[in-house]
Design a protein around this motif. Structure first.
Motif, PDB file in Angstrom:
ATOM      1  N   ALA A 175       0.961  -1.223  -0.081  1.00 18.88           N
ATOM      2  CA  ALA A 175       0.079   0.048  -0.018  1.00 18.88           C
ATOM      3  C   ALA A 175       0.885   1.263   0.038  1.00 18.88           C
ATOM      4  N   ASP A 176       2.074   1.097   0.513  1.00 19.46           N
ATOM      5  CA  ASP A 176       3.076   2.429   0.616  1.00 19.46           C
ATOM      6  C   ASP A 176       4.051   2.217  -0.212  1.00 19.46           C
ATOM      7  N   ALA A 177       3.840   1.212  -1.249  1.00 22.38           N
ATOM      8  CA  ALA A 177       5.256   1.542  -2.433  1.00 22.38           C
ATOM      9  C   ALA A 177       5.258   2.886  -3.066  1.00 22.38           C
ATOM     10  N   GLU A 201      14.396   5.528 -19.898  1.00 23.81           N
ATOM     11  CA  GLU A 201      15.341   6.480 -19.268  1.00 23.81           C
ATOM     12  C   GLU A 201      14.319   7.524 -18.534  1.00 23.81           C
ATOM     13  N   PRO A 202      14.905   8.306 -17.477  1.00 24.59           N
ATOM     14  CA  PRO A 202      14.095   9.337 -16.481  1.00 24.59           C
ATOM     15  C   PRO A 202      13.795  10.476 -17.722  1.00 24.59           C
ATOM     16  N   PRO A 203      12.795  11.195 -17.416  1.00 23.63           N
ATOM     17  CA  PRO A 203      12.398  12.246 -18.417  1.00 23.63           C
ATOM     18  C   PRO A 203      13.337  13.439 -18.250  1.00 23.63           C
ATOM     19  N   ASP A 204      13.405  14.403 -18.853  1.00 17.90           N
ATOM     20  CA  ASP A 204      14.171  15.671 -18.729  1.00 17.90           C
ATOM     21  C   ASP A 204      13.967  16.114 -17.090  1.00 17.90           C
ATOM     22  N   GLY A 205      14.758  16.524 -16.441  1.00 19.76           N
ATOM     23  CA  GLY A 205      14.640  17.231 -15.369  1.00 19.76           C
ATOM     24  C   GLY A 205      14.429  16.231 -14.056  1.00 19.76           C
ATOM     25  N   TYR A 206      14.862  14.756 -14.438  1.00 18.70           N
ATOM     26  CA  TYR A 206      15.040  13.937 -13.518  1.00 18.70           C
ATOM     27  C   TYR A 206      16.291  12.985 -13.631  1.00 18.70           C
ATOM     28  N   VAL A 207      16.598  12.270 -12.473  1.00 22.43           N
ATOM     29  CA  VAL A 207      17.947  11.536 -12.584  1.00 22.43           C
ATOM     30  C   VAL A 207      17.506  10.109 -11.991  1.00 22.43           C
ATOM     31  N   ARG A 208      18.287   9.216 -12.200  1.00 20.18           N
ATOM     32  CA  ARG A 208      18.102   7.873 -11.223  1.00 20.18           C
ATOM     33  C   ARG A 208      18.770   8.116  -9.884  1.00 20.18           C
ATOM     34  N   TYR A 209      18.101   7.646  -9.092  1.00 15.42           N
ATOM     35  CA  TYR A 209      18.823   7.401  -7.671  1.00 15.42           C
ATOM     36  C   TYR A 209      20.195   6.491  -7.775  1.00 15.42           C
ATOM     37  N   PRO A 210      20.994   6.633  -7.135  1.00 14.90           N
ATOM     38  CA  PRO A 210      22.172   6.000  -6.917  1.00 14.90           C
ATOM     39  C   PRO A 210      21.726   4.440  -6.693  1.00 14.90           C
ATOM     40  N   ALA A 211      22.412   3.445  -7.271  1.00 11.95           N
ATOM     41  CA  ALA A 211      22.151   2.134  -7.094  1.00 11.95           C
ATOM     42  C   ALA A 211      22.282   1.815  -5.607  1.00 11.95           C
ATOM     43  N   GLY A 212      21.188   1.079  -4.961  1.00 11.45           N
ATOM     44  CA  GLY A 212      21.057   0.752  -3.671  1.00 11.45           C
ATOM     45  C   GLY A 212      20.605   1.839  -2.559  1.00 11.45           C
ATOM     46  N   GLN A 213      20.497   2.886  -3.299  1.00 12.42           N
ATOM     47  CA  GLN A 213      19.671   4.242  -2.544  1.00 12.42           C
ATOM     48  C   GLN A 213      18.566   4.448  -2.931  1.00 12.42           C
ATOM     49  N   GLU A 214      17.736   3.577  -3.782  1.00  7.13           N
ATOM     50  CA  GLU A 214      16.571   3.854  -4.223  1.00  7.13           C
ATOM     51  C   GLU A 214      15.231   3.804  -3.120  1.00  7.13           C
ATOM     52  N   PRO A 215      14.497   4.837  -2.913  1.00  8.70           N
ATOM     53  CA  PRO A 215      13.443   4.536  -1.945  1.00  8.70           C
ATOM     54  C   PRO A 215      12.532   3.461  -2.570  1.00  8.70           C
ATOM     55  N   LYS A 216      12.024   2.512  -1.593  1.00  6.18           N
ATOM     56  CA  LYS A 216      10.898   1.482  -1.980  1.00  6.18           C
ATOM     57  C   LYS A 216       9.666   1.582  -1.552  1.00  6.18           C
ATOM     58  N   VAL A 276       7.078   4.426   1.154  1.00  8.09           N
ATOM     59  CA  VAL A 276       6.885   5.777   1.713  1.00  8.09           C
ATOM     60  C   VAL A 276       7.458   5.774   3.214  1.00  8.09           C
ATOM     61  N   ASP A 277       8.145   6.719   3.487  1.00  6.57           N
ATOM     62  CA  ASP A 277       9.057   6.909   4.643  1.00  6.57           C
ATOM     63  C   ASP A 277       9.918   5.945   5.117  1.00  6.57           C
ATOM     64  N   ASP A 278      10.455   5.143   4.060  1.00  3.29           N
ATOM     65  CA  ASP A 278      11.671   4.346   4.482  1.00  3.29           C
ATOM     66  C   ASP A 278      12.833   5.035   4.492  1.00  3.29           C
ATOM     67  N   LYS A 279      14.053   4.467   4.951  1.00  5.06           N
ATOM     68  CA  LYS A 279      15.319   5.278   5.176  1.00  5.06           C
ATOM     69  C   LYS A 279      15.692   6.107   3.918  1.00  5.06           C
ATOM     70  N   TRP A 280      15.725   5.504   2.830  1.00  8.63           N
ATOM     71  CA  TRP A 280      16.018   6.433   1.770  1.00  8.63           C
ATOM     72  C   TRP A 280      14.974   7.474   1.161  1.00  8.63           C
ATOM     73  N   ASP A 281      13.611   7.137   1.404  1.00  6.84           N
ATOM     74  CA  ASP A 281      12.735   8.077   1.081  1.00  6.84           C
ATOM     75  C   ASP A 281      12.875   9.226   2.065  1.00  6.84           C
ATOM     76  N   LYS A 282      13.186   8.972   3.242  1.00  3.87           N
ATOM     77  CA  LYS A 282      13.381  10.158   4.202  1.00  3.87           C
ATOM     78  C   LYS A 282      14.692  10.914   3.870  1.00  3.87           C
ATOM     79  N   TYR A 283      15.856  10.049   3.492  1.00  3.15           N
ATOM     80  CA  TYR A 283      17.184  10.509   3.092  1.00  3.15           C
ATOM     81  C   TYR A 283      16.889  11.468   2.048  1.00  3.15           C
TER      82      TYR A 283
END
Length: 86
Positions: A19-21, A47-62, A64-71
């Motif tokens: 539910a919170d993905a 690919e990400p649209p203009d104005g967006y970038v991928r998160y670094p590998a292993g640092q993607e939020p999975k 809502v409010d997980d470690k990487w989302d907050k970071y």
């Protein structure tokens, strides 16, 4: 087969699973360039649209409010994905 699908959906609703993905199945999250709050979901294989970038590998939020989302809510990145403030 239908009974299994109904059971799986009921279990997900009861436990909150999925539910919170951050993104739906077949998508990955991307970070907006130049601000702390911008994010989007992009279909796998695109690919990400203009104005967006991928998160670094292993640092993607999975979720809502997980470690990487907050970071990443406190970080600003440039067009190359480099953290420029936060």
């Amino acid at each position: 087969m239908r009974i299994l699908l109904v059971a799986a959906c009921a279990l997900a609703l009861l436990t909150g699973c999925g539910a919170d993905a951050i993104c739906g199945g077949g998508e990955y999250p991307v970070k907006a360039v130049g601000n702390t709050t911008g994010a989007a979901c992009v279909p796998e294989g695109e690919e990400p649209p203009d104005g967006y970038v991928r998160y670094p590998a292993g640092q993607e939020p999975k979720h809502v409010d997980d470690k990487w989302d907050k970071y990443w809510q406190t970080k600003v990145v440039d067009a190359s994905g480099k953290i420029v403030s936060g």
